[in-house]
Design an enzyme around this catalytic site. Structure first.
Site, mmCIF file in Angstrom:
data_model
loop_
_atom_site.group_PDB
_atom_site.id
_atom_site.type_symbol
_atom_site.label_atom_id
_atom_site.label_comp_id
_atom_site.label_asym_id
_atom_site.label_seq_id
_atom_site.Cartn_x
_atom_site.Cartn_y
_atom_site.Cartn_z
ATOM 1 N N SER A 266 18.936 -10.790 9.899
ATOM 2 C CA SER A 266 19.830 -11.022 11.039
ATOM 3 C C SER A 266 19.356 -10.204 12.225
ATOM 4 O O SER A 266 18.765 -9.135 12.063
ATOM 5 C CB SER A 266 21.265 -10.614 10.681
ATOM 6 O OG SER A 266 22.097 -10.689 11.822
ATOM 7 N N HIS A 267 19.627 -10.704 13.403
ATOM 8 C CA HIS A 267 19.316 -9.969 14.627
ATOM 9 C C HIS A 267 20.223 -8.759 14.800
ATOM 10 O O HIS A 267 19.937 -7.880 15.589
ATOM 11 C CB HIS A 267 19.468 -10.890 15.843
ATOM 12 C CG HIS A 267 18.310 -11.821 16.012
ATOM 13 N ND1 HIS A 267 18.085 -12.877 15.162
ATOM 14 C CD2 HIS A 267 17.314 -11.834 16.928
ATOM 15 C CE1 HIS A 267 16.997 -13.512 15.561
ATOM 16 N NE2 HIS A 267 16.511 -12.902 16.622
ATOM 17 N N SER A 268 21.321 -8.732 14.060
ATOM 18 C CA SER A 268 22.333 -7.689 14.235
ATOM 19 C C SER A 268 22.529 -6.892 12.950
ATOM 20 O O SER A 268 22.890 -7.460 11.902
ATOM 21 C CB SER A 268 23.654 -8.338 14.645
ATOM 22 O OG SER A 268 24.712 -7.427 14.575
#
Length: 128
Positions: free
Chosen positions: A11-13
């Protein structure tokens, strides 16, 4: 007991990855699960190196399935897989990351193979 299929969240987060892990940990605690979320500094983005580390942590003899949130995360996962020359690792393409990883963890816990889990997830595909 046979080794279980690993679950890898890309995930980017970082907080999104932690949330998914917390959700899965509520029901399953013995399926290999690793996160590759955010950049090296835990900023928004993805890191091929973090993905490689996550693959090495979660993918044993039974293999692993990678779940991702956005297209560039998938692209970096593909590059990480190529660099590691990983076998029996599959990317869950166009599968919702939260629901898909949760179901995959449940099915891994039941002893299903990578291919059986991927087949089950096909019903969840989203058109992107």
């Amino acid at each position: 007991m046979a080794e279980k299929v690993g679950i890898i969240i890309v995930s980017h987060s970082f907080p999104i990855g932690q949330g998914i892990r917390a959700l899965i940990d509520q029901v399953i605690d013995d399926v290999p699960l690793s996160l590759a979320c955010g950049t090296e500094d835990n900023e928004i983005g993805t890191s091929i190196e973090k993905i490689q580390e996550a693959i090495e942590q979660a993918a044993g003899e039974s293999g692993a399935i990678i779940f991702y949130d956005l297209g560039s995360a998938k692209m970096n996962a593909e590059m990480a897989m190529e660099l590691l020359e990983s076998s029996n690792i599959r990317i869950a393409e166009d599968i919702p990351v939260v629901e898909g990883s949760y179901i995959a963890a449940v099915e891994s816990n039941l002893g299903k193979s990578v291919e059986e889990i991927i087949s089950s997830l096909e019903k969840m595909k989203i058109n992107m």
